[in-house]
Scaffold this motif. Structure first.
Motif, PDB file in Angstrom:
ATOM      1  N   ASN A 195       0.821  -1.201   0.000  1.00  0.00           N
ATOM      2  CA  ASN A 195       0.000   0.000   0.000  1.00  0.00           C
ATOM      3  C   ASN A 195       0.859   1.257   0.000  1.00  0.00           C
ATOM      4  N   LEU A 196       1.980   1.224   0.689  1.00  0.00           N
ATOM      5  CA  LEU A 196       2.846   2.398   0.727  1.00  0.00           C
ATOM      6  C   LEU A 196       3.646   2.557  -0.566  1.00  0.00           C
ATOM      7  N   ARG A 197       4.093   1.454  -1.118  1.00  0.00           N
ATOM      8  CA  ARG A 197       4.926   1.540  -2.325  1.00  0.00           C
ATOM      9  C   ARG A 197       4.112   1.875  -3.569  1.00  0.00           C
ATOM     10  N   LEU A 198       2.796   1.982  -3.450  1.00  0.00           N
ATOM     11  CA  LEU A 198       2.023   2.542  -4.554  1.00  0.00           C
ATOM     12  C   LEU A 198       2.494   3.954  -4.865  1.00  0.00           C
ATOM     13  N   ALA A 240       7.513   3.031  -5.891  1.00  0.00           N
ATOM     14  CA  ALA A 240       7.800   1.597  -5.989  1.00  0.00           C
ATOM     15  C   ALA A 240       9.205   1.260  -5.516  1.00  0.00           C
ATOM     16  N   THR A 241      10.123   2.226  -5.595  1.00  0.00           N
ATOM     17  CA  THR A 241      11.521   1.962  -5.235  1.00  0.00           C
ATOM     18  C   THR A 241      11.828   2.269  -3.780  1.00  0.00           C
ATOM     19  N   LEU A 260       6.046   9.723   0.872  1.00  0.00           N
ATOM     20  CA  LEU A 260       6.846   8.996  -0.116  1.00  0.00           C
ATOM     21  C   LEU A 260       6.762   9.643  -1.491  1.00  0.00           C
ATOM     22  N   LEU A 261       5.606  10.243  -1.818  1.00  0.00           N
ATOM     23  CA  LEU A 261       5.483  10.982  -3.084  1.00  0.00           C
ATOM     24  C   LEU A 261       6.355  12.226  -3.081  1.00  0.00           C
TER      25      LEU A 261
END
Length: 591
Positions: A444-447, A450-451, A503-504
């Motif tokens: 869900n977080l790596r949406l 991805a890296t 993260l974005l």
């Protein structure tokens, strides 16, 4: 607001559809040519059995010994083995091409659907979009997987058989061609009849999907208000309409195949008459007549397959036109992002005379103008229906304003959907309704990125106050959540949504009541998380609690789609205005 009829997504023209198909085939034409070459060889080998049987028949008629059968039998055996090999190779090569192309069509359709503005999706209805990226893509995939190979093989088999008839005697070929006018007339009639049927049928299928989705998503409300019977009637009407088109298409196909049988009878009769005359006059022997008759009988299946695949092709063409229409609605792909910043100083976020309305309804925003310098934080407050969420969507670029413009450093926010080359987003919207995807917490977080490493995930979770409960899960961030996994609370899902924003790493964050669903115990935790997410960024916070507004640089008070007040929190509290009354009421309620 008056209700307006849905505005379906566009359907591509034949020219646009062909262009889209050529794009999907790019880089795979060599493989397609190789597959067709294997099909050509396979179709030539289909002439071997009739030729061998003709030679055997002539040997029997001439009362030859058993040795005369050895050559035809060996020829037949070798041709059968070669045909099996070429058929296997053609099937394998075509599958590689078809699966790759249909896979790209599906991916591109989903990518285009994700780029559609919210207004376009709402105007068309979710059902129309869902039917295109699911049912229509499946229809094209099924047709391409079966019809393409069948069509090519049948066409080549027909050409080979006609060539074989001409080699035997040109009169056999002429007799066989007598069926052609009947077949051509039948095909022309069928295409004129079926093309509008399939196009209208796919549109009706979209309306049926929309009716079903509306019923399922609104099920609690329908039950509460006892409106189930009315909605059931609408679903039944949409299903009846879609079924009627399916029945009409089936009736047309039945008549189509019946007329083809008449053409086959006509051609075979002509072949047998010519064979009788040629044998009686000594211009052909029994073996040649037998071979000619078998050649023509062997055309029955290829001709029916060739013409019958038009049924699947028609359905696939209608579906492909609707799939290509999604891309048309999404518009051309934006220019690739670059690392080079725009010339000149950063100008921040500018909202100029923005007006908005939904479809053909009345205006819900009336000339909003704002300026936010880089790093400024703006709180938007107001009662339900005042236009807060609409303004948030316009600022984030998920909607296009009816009039006016919203820009970030001079660039319209609607054009900032693509990430930059380093993976960052310039602007991100966190809505009130958060979705938990089936998978692990890490998935869900790596949406968002991805890296992202495990350390990146842990840092984001720590910042939003979620590191404790995620570490307590059975497998930590690798624990499955959502459908088929552990069920999370509303405030936990909101924390994951805020962690995704970190993260974005966007320049601008728009929080549309992103922490509104939390209970009182979690409200302070989420407010601190939202404060951390907006730290150092330009932020627009649609505030559910006035405590959120107090932490912002300025406050915009909305009333009936207009800017009632705008200023710092302290300045607005000192006035005898809307914000001061809201503040007094909120403070009194908190004791």
């Amino acid at each position: 607001m008056t209700a307006t009829a849905p505005a379906p997504l566009p359907v591509a023209t034949a020219r646009q559809t062909r262009a889209r198909l050529r794009e999907a085939l790019h880089g795979r034409r060599a493989a397609l040519v190789t597959a067709l070459a294997a099909l050509v060889l396979d179709s030539v080998l289909t002439l071997a059995p009739p030729s061998a049987i003709g030679r055997i028949t002539q040997a029997v008629a001439d009362h030859r010994g058993p040795g005369a059968l050895t050559g035809p039998v060996l020829f037949l055996t070798a041709a059968a083995l070669a045909a099996a090999l070429t058929g296997w190779a053609a099937t394998l090569l075509l599958a590689r091409v078809v699966l790759a192309v249909t896979g790209r069509l599906r991916e591109d359709a989903v990518a285009a659907a994700l780029k559609l503005p919210a207004d376009v999706v709402e105007a068309a209805g979710t059902g129309d979009l869902v039917s295109r990226v699911s049912g229509d893509v499946d229809r094209v995939t099924d047709a391409a997987s079966g019809a393409l190979g069948d069509f090519a093989a049948a066409a080549l088999a027909i050409v080979s058989a006609l060539a074989g008839l001409a080699v035997l005697d040109w009169r056999f070929a002429v007799a066989g061609l007598l069926a052609l006018p009947l077949q051509a007339h039948t095909l022309r009639w069928y295409l004129r009849t079926s093309r509008p049927l399939y196009a209208a049928g796919r549109a009706a299928d979209g309306r049926r999907a929309a009716a079903l989705l509306g019923a399922f998503t609104g099920l609690p409300t329908l039950r509460a208000l006892r409106l189930g019977a009315g909605r059931e009637t609408r679903v039944a009407a949409a299903s009846t309409e879609a079924t009627a088109y399916e029945f009409a298409a089936t009736r047309a196909a039945t008549r189509f195949y019946g007329r083809l049988n008449v053409a086959e009878f006509t051609g075979l009769t002509a072949i047998l008459v010519v064979a009788y005359v040629l044998v009686r006059t000594g211009r052909a022997d029994i073996g040649a007549a037998t071979t000619a008759a078998l050649f023509f009988v062997g055309l029955f299946d290829p001709v029916n397959t060739l013409l019958g695949t038009f049924d699947g092709v028609q359905q696939a063409a209608a579906g492909l036109a609707r799939i290509a229409g999604v891309g048309l609605a999404a518009g051309p792909a934006p220019a690739p992002a670059t690392r080079t910043p725009a010339p000149g100083p950063r100008t921040g976020l500018a909202v100029r005379g923005v007006r908005h309305r939904y479809h053909d309804g009345p205006e819900v925003l009336h000339g909003i103008t704002l300026d936010l310098a880089p790093g400024d934080r703006l709180a938007v407050v107001g009662t339900t229906g005042s236009g807060k969420s609409t303004l948030a969507g316009l600022i984030a670029g998920t909607r296009a304003p009816y009039a006016g413009d919203v820009t970030l450093d001079g660039v319209p926010t609607a054009g900032l959907a693509r990430p930059t080359l380093d993976g960052r987003r310039r602007i991100a919207l966190v809505p009130q309704e958060h979705h938990l995807f089936a998978g692990t917490v890490a998935d869900n977080l790596r949406l968002a990125r991805a890296t992202a490493s495990d350390d990146d995930l842990e840092a984001a979770l720590t910042t939003v106050g979620a590191a404790g409960w995620t570490a307590a899960l059975p497998e930590g961030v690798d624990t499955a959540v959502g459908l088929g996994g552990i069920r999370l609370s509303a405030h936990q899902i909101q924390q994951l949504a805020l962690a995704r924003v970190l993260l974005l790493d966007p320049e601008v964050v728009v929080l549309d009541e992103a922490t509104a669903e939390a209970g009182s115990d979690a409200a302070q935790t989420l407010d601190r998380a939202a404060q951390a997410v907006t730290e150092g960024r330009t932020a627009v916070v649609v505030a559910h609690r006035l405590s959120q507004a107090e932490g912002c640089d300025t406050v915009l008070v909305m009333e009936d789609g207009r800017a009632a007040e705008h200023g710092s929190p302290g300045e607005l509290r000192s006035r005898d205005g809307v914000y001061a009354r809201l503040w007094a009421s909120w403070a009194k309620g908190r004791g």
